[in-house]
Write a protein that holds these residues in place. Structure first.
Motif, mmCIF file in Angstrom:
data_model
loop_
_atom_site.group_PDB
_atom_site.id
_atom_site.type_symbol
_atom_site.label_atom_id
_atom_site.label_comp_id
_atom_site.label_asym_id
_atom_site.label_seq_id
_atom_site.Cartn_x
_atom_site.Cartn_y
_atom_site.Cartn_z
ATOM 1 N N ASN A 81 -78.122 39.574 88.226
ATOM 2 C CA ASN A 81 -78.867 40.037 87.066
ATOM 3 C C ASN A 81 -79.585 38.849 86.431
ATOM 4 O O ASN A 81 -79.003 38.080 85.670
ATOM 5 C CB ASN A 81 -77.917 40.699 86.058
ATOM 6 C CG ASN A 81 -78.669 41.431 84.959
ATOM 7 O OD1 ASN A 81 -79.849 41.198 84.727
ATOM 8 N ND2 ASN A 81 -77.979 42.321 84.276
ATOM 9 N N ASN A 83 -82.048 38.938 84.264
ATOM 10 C CA ASN A 83 -82.260 39.138 82.823
ATOM 11 C C ASN A 83 -81.050 38.691 82.009
ATOM 12 O O ASN A 83 -81.199 38.145 80.903
ATOM 13 C CB ASN A 83 -82.562 40.610 82.541
ATOM 14 C CG ASN A 83 -83.902 41.039 83.103
ATOM 15 O OD1 ASN A 83 -84.826 40.235 83.199
ATOM 16 N ND2 ASN A 83 -84.013 42.297 83.498
ATOM 17 N N ILE A 86 -81.195 34.875 81.714
ATOM 18 C CA ILE A 86 -82.170 34.448 80.703
ATOM 19 C C ILE A 86 -81.634 34.712 79.299
ATOM 20 O O ILE A 86 -81.840 33.915 78.369
ATOM 21 C CB ILE A 86 -83.511 35.167 80.934
ATOM 22 C CG1 ILE A 86 -84.080 34.763 82.300
ATOM 23 C CG2 ILE A 86 -84.509 34.839 79.825
ATOM 24 C CD1 ILE A 86 -85.337 35.513 82.677
ATOM 25 N N HIS A 87 -80.915 35.821 79.127
ATOM 26 C CA HIS A 87 -80.323 36.131 77.822
ATOM 27 C C HIS A 87 -79.300 35.069 77.422
ATOM 28 O O HIS A 87 -79.259 34.647 76.256
ATOM 29 C CB HIS A 87 -79.670 37.514 77.871
ATOM 30 C CG HIS A 87 -78.926 37.876 76.606
ATOM 31 N ND1 HIS A 87 -79.578 38.227 75.445
ATOM 32 C CD2 HIS A 87 -77.585 37.928 76.329
ATOM 33 C CE1 HIS A 87 -78.680 38.470 74.502
ATOM 34 N NE2 HIS A 87 -77.467 38.304 75.013
ATOM 35 N N ASN A 90 -81.209 31.906 76.356
ATOM 36 C CA ASN A 90 -81.819 32.071 75.028
ATOM 37 C C ASN A 90 -80.773 32.022 73.919
ATOM 38 O O ASN A 90 -81.030 31.479 72.838
ATOM 39 C CB ASN A 90 -82.584 33.390 74.969
ATOM 40 C CG ASN A 90 -83.802 33.394 75.885
ATOM 41 O OD1 ASN A 90 -84.325 32.329 76.237
ATOM 42 N ND2 ASN A 90 -84.241 34.568 76.285
#
Length: 524
Positions: A81, A83, A86-87, A90
């Motif tokens: 995953n 995403n 990246i989460h 961040n």
């Protein structure tokens, strides 16, 4: 003596007046100042101890936070995953948590393994960018592990210039670094760069007894892979000779392993020399090479491909002799008795192993070449037996589940088939198994899958693969006596649907079991 003793005692008994100590008088104001000074010093010491304790606690909390986020990255990696990765990044940046090299390497490695060089390069430049401010103690410095990860991120797309940029920054070039950069060279088809690295760097270090570099089987296999991918098989003999000589000087014996054999056989097949591949196979199979089961399976696949390639050449040249019969029989013998011995009719259903789409594609191509690419009763009987009557039919489906957004459909999937196999299966379905076609309905339109779609994890050359196969099927459909137009589906670039009016006309004109609706020759 007694008189003297008495006088001495009297003298000692006399109490003389003692001098009083001079007392220094301190004013009240001064006493207050001294007391305040002592309080300030005490508070200062207390604040220093407290701030040190708080800094230690903060550092401990940050380390714990980054450790937990690294664990979340590993979970996202197992789930593939991007995403979620990246989460996590961040979240760390938003909370101003100080990153460590382990967190950065974990994130970059996930991007590298998922063939996402753009994201890997973006965060590498962000985290490890060159900064002239030497007073910045928190600046991250890329380690050799970091640089090797970035080299690995370049290998899927053959980004040799970018990979060399990271390779030159390595402090110590290990065998892993050389293996990674040679893999990039193989993907980029740059055998000259690979030879420059191997002969002018690796071999030189080995001659200088550099303990960091070890000429292991993986490094040798990487160079053989370069020659195989770049179709430079004439260089393999000289390469193996030099390697064996160098190892002999080091007191080691060189012997091929199964990985080397797979690379050499695939190299011969890439330059269309199936006879050389089969000759090499007969040599190694009678040698003392200890071949692992999985690699032996790959060698058997290579042997089947060699027979198939030889039969294809004979068919294209229109030559029919004992040789093509021998290739046909040896392919079937290898496929049935060696590759899939449990798929025979004598095996129970619990013992049968699924036949891969790739191997089934090769088996269908064998029947096509055996029947001289002619569409007719013979090839139809072969396909009927293979796909719907043999034990292997329970393990191979031409229709698969396909996902579009939150919906799931059951469609005829051509993306794992070669051109000639896709055309043969399409004709066979239209003539004998229209029920499969009628089940392949998306948004009230009969559809099929061509090439790699948005559901696929691989995106390399996806568009060109879709276009090539779709164009081939469109040309085939338009060559029929009742042409059928093929349109791209708006929801997915890999999904195509038949024109409803053309399909209705075809069904009315040609009822089931009729096979005269298309040309006899099966195009390649």
């Amino acid at each position: 003596m007694n008189v003297d003793k008495k006088i001495r005692q009297q003298l000692l008994s006399i109490q003389y007046p003692q001098k009083k100590k001079r007392q220094t008088k301190i004013s009240t104001k001064r006493q207050t100042e001294l007391r305040n000074l002592e309080q300030r010093q005490y508070l200062k010491r207390l604040r220093g101890q407290t701030s040190s304790l708080m800094r230690a606690e903060d550092r401990g909390a940050e380390k714990e936070a980054i450790r937990l986020q690294t664990k979340q990255l590993q979970i996202a990696q197992n789930e593939q995953n991007i995403n979620a990765v990246i989460h996590c990044i961040n979240k760390v940046e938003d909370q101003n948590i100080e990153m460590d090299i382990v967190f950065c390497n974990t994130a970059l490695d996930i991007f590298a393994n998922s063939d996402n060089y753009s994201l890997a390069n973006k965060y590498f430049e962000k985290w490890f960018q060159q900064n002239n401010n030497n007073n910045n103690n928190n600046k991250l410095i890329p380690s050799d592990v970091t640089l090797n990860i970035m080299i690995k991120s370049c290998k899927y797309r053959g980004l040799i210039k970018e990979a060399m940029k990271y390779f030159c920054r390595l402090k110590e070039k290990s065998a892993i670094a050389y293996t990674n950069i040679l893999t990039v060279c193989a993907k980029a088809l740059d055998w000259e760069q690979a030879e420059d690295i191997f002969y002018n760097d690796v071999m030189k270090r080995l001659r200088d007894n550099n303990a960091i570099v070890v000429l292991d089987d993986t490094l040798i296999g990487s160079m053989l892979n370069v020659y195989s991918k770049c179709r430079q098989m004439e260089k393999v003999g000289n390469f193996l000779h030099e390697v064996s000589q160098l190892l002999a000087k080091m007191g080691r014996r060189f012997r091929l392993n199964e990985v080397h054999c797979v690379n050499i056989m695939s190299g011969y097949l890439s330059i269309n020399q199936p006879e050389s591949a089969l000759q090499f196979y007969s040599i190694i199979i009678n040698s003392d090479i200890g071949i692992h089961t999985r690699r032996y399976h790959l060698l058997l696949e290579m042997k089947c491909v060699a027979h198939l390639q030889a039969l294809s050449h004979l068919t294209n040249l229109g030559l029919h002799s004992k040789s093509d019969v021998d290739h046909y029989r040896q392919f079937l013998a290898t496929f049935i008795h060696d590759l899939y011995p449990s798929s025979s009719s004598s095996s129970s259903s619990s013992e049968r192993h699924p036949i891969s789409v790739t191997d089934m594609n090769r088996l269908i191509r064998l029947f096509i070449y055996r029947r001289n690419r002619m569409w007719g009763p013979d090839i139809i009987a072969d396909i009927q037996t293979l796909l719907f009557a043999s034990p292997s039919s329970h393990h191979f489906n031409i229709s698969q589940d396909y996902h579009i957004r939150s919906y799931r459909f059951h469609l005829i999937d051509f993306h794992g088939m070669s051109t000639e196999v896709a055309i043969l299966v399409l004709r066979f379905v239209m003539a004998f198994h229209r029920r499969l076609l009628l089940r392949s309905i998306v948004h009230e339109r009969i559809s099929v899958v061509c090439g790699k779609g948005v559901h696929s994890s691989s995106t390399i050359n996806a568009g060109s693969n879709v276009a090539k196969q779709a164009i081939t099927l469109q040309n085939e459909l338009m060559s029929w006596q009742v042409p059928i137009r093929l349109y791209r589906h708006p929801d997915d670039p890999a999904l195509f649907f038949f024109d409803s009016h053309d399909l209705d006309l075809f069904f009315k004109t040609f009822p089931p079991l009729r096979i005269d609706f298309c040309p006899q020759l099966i195009p390649s």
